[in-house]
Design a protein around this motif. Structure first.
Motif, PDB file in Angstrom:
ATOM      1  N   HIS A 222      35.250  41.756  21.707  1.00  0.00           N
ATOM      2  CA  HIS A 222      34.843  43.050  21.154  1.00  0.00           C
ATOM      3  C   HIS A 222      36.042  43.725  20.482  1.00  0.00           C
ATOM      4  O   HIS A 222      37.125  43.799  21.062  1.00  0.00           O
ATOM      5  N   THR A 223      35.820  44.223  19.274  1.00  0.00           N
ATOM      6  CA  THR A 223      36.851  44.975  18.569  1.00  0.00           C
ATOM      7  C   THR A 223      36.436  46.436  18.499  1.00  0.00           C
ATOM      8  O   THR A 223      35.446  46.776  17.846  1.00  0.00           O
ATOM      9  N   PHE A 224      37.174  47.293  19.183  1.00  0.00           N
ATOM     10  CA  PHE A 224      36.905  48.727  19.157  1.00  0.00           C
ATOM     11  C   PHE A 224      37.889  49.385  18.197  1.00  0.00           C
ATOM     12  O   PHE A 224      39.102  49.355  18.426  1.00  0.00           O
ATOM     13  N   LYS A 225      37.362  49.970  17.152  1.00  0.00           N
ATOM     14  CA  LYS A 225      38.188  50.620  16.129  1.00  0.00           C
ATOM     15  C   LYS A 225      37.945  52.119  16.170  1.00  0.00           C
ATOM     16  O   LYS A 225      36.821  52.570  16.380  1.00  0.00           O
ATOM     17  N   ARG A 226      39.003  52.884  15.958  1.00  0.00           N
ATOM     18  CA  ARG A 226      38.874  54.336  15.991  1.00  0.00           C
ATOM     19  C   ARG A 226      38.505  54.870  14.613  1.00  0.00           C
ATOM     20  O   ARG A 226      39.133  54.537  13.604  1.00  0.00           O
ATOM     21  N   PHE A 227      37.471  55.692  14.575  1.00  0.00           N
ATOM     22  CA  PHE A 227      37.007  56.318  13.340  1.00  0.00           C
ATOM     23  C   PHE A 227      37.060  57.834  13.499  1.00  0.00           C
ATOM     24  O   PHE A 227      36.765  58.359  14.578  1.00  0.00           O
ATOM     25  N   GLU A 228      37.402  58.529  12.405  1.00  0.00           N
ATOM     26  CA  GLU A 228      37.448  59.989  12.421  1.00  0.00           C
ATOM     27  C   GLU A 228      36.211  60.565  11.734  1.00  0.00           C
ATOM     28  O   GLU A 228      35.865  60.184  10.618  1.00  0.00           O
ATOM     29  N   SER A 229      35.576  61.511  12.401  1.00  0.00           N
ATOM     30  CA  SER A 229      34.385  62.156  11.873  1.00  0.00           C
ATOM     31  C   SER A 229      34.689  62.889  10.570  1.00  0.00           C
ATOM     32  O   SER A 229      35.688  63.601  10.460  1.00  0.00           O
ATOM     33  N   GLY A 230      33.829  62.674   9.564  1.00  0.00           N
ATOM     34  CA  GLY A 230      34.007  63.337   8.278  1.00  0.00           C
ATOM     35  C   GLY A 230      35.024  62.681   7.371  1.00  0.00           C
ATOM     36  O   GLY A 230      35.140  63.056   6.203  1.00  0.00           O
TER      37      GLY A 230
END
Length: 247
Positions: free
Chosen positions: A130-138
């Protein structure tokens, strides 16, 4: 000590010159190419100076409800070796656990203590496929989606992200307060640069109206039942769409 440092420096230069001979990559599109720092001489140096690495400068993490049968972590309440990309640098073979309640990555310090990484400094972490990537809202995702880690389940022309969460709840059993952690998953498909929340087969098909028949057939051919295998089914439908829509 001076001789040891000189020998290490020579070996490091040699390893940098040979960089690129060993490489691997994950099917979800994030490169896992072996960088120079994972070669033996450099890893030896890193082991000797690991206490000063930024990775191990976080704050202590308390494993709450550790006596409960259920837990707050992704999959299992035990350390697993993975990869962390932190502050622009990749670290291999890091013992980690992912707290789904708080959406925080926990690693095991060299002294054995659980330690919390600063989420905003984690680009992605990889563990057990599993690859968990951080995303920023907007910014990376739509404003309706929360900032945090998303499981990059499928990454092609289209994309499937899964937001995995747990919520801590309590119940009384035999006059004892028992904590439990029901898990929920939220699915987002990126099509033409926009993320769309989906849950039912109908909502997925609505995104690809011109290929409804082919997507249903793809599930039948693989004997994938949508409700009990929701994640597998959605990933299969998105991948099938990409294959059909390819020019």
């Amino acid at each position: 000590m001076r001789v040891f440092t000189i020998v290490l420096s020579v070996l490091v230069l040699k390893s940098v010159c040979s960089f690129g001979q060993t490489a691997s990559s994950e099917p979800n599109g994030i490169s896992l190419e072996t960088p120079p720092e994972t070669s033996y001489p450099v890893s030896l140096y890193k082991t000797a100076t690991a206490q000063s690495q930024n990775l191990y400068n976080g704050r202590l993490y308390y494993i709450y409800d550790s006596r409960m049968e259920e837990h707050q972590f992704f999959e299992e309440r035990k350390w697993k070796k993975g990869i962390v990309f932190y502050e622009g640098q990749r670290f291999d073979s890091v013992a980690l656990m992912y707290d789904l309640v708080r959406d925080e990555l926990v690693i095991k310090h060299l002294n054995g203590d659980p330690m919390l990484l600063q989420s905003e400094k984690v680009d992605y972490f990889w563990n057990e496929g599993h690859t968990f990537k951080r995303f920023e809202s907007g910014k990376d995702i739509t404003p309706q989606m929360r900032t945090g880690f998303y499981d990059l389940v499928y990454n092609g022309e289209s994309q499937l992200l899964v937001r995995r969460t747990k919520q801590r709840q309590e119940k009384i059993v035999d006059k004892r307060v028992i904590a439990y952690f029901p898990e929920k998953s939220f699915f987002y498909i990126r099509k033409n640069g926009k993320y769309n929340f989906v849950r039912s087969k109908k909502s997925v098909l609505a995104l690809f109206p011109e290929y409804k028949k082919q997507l249903r057939k793809a599930l039948r051919d693989e004997n994938i039942a949508f409700r009990p295998e929701r994640e597998t089914a959605i990933a299969k439908m998105v991948a099938t769409y990409d294959a059909l829509a390819k020019p």
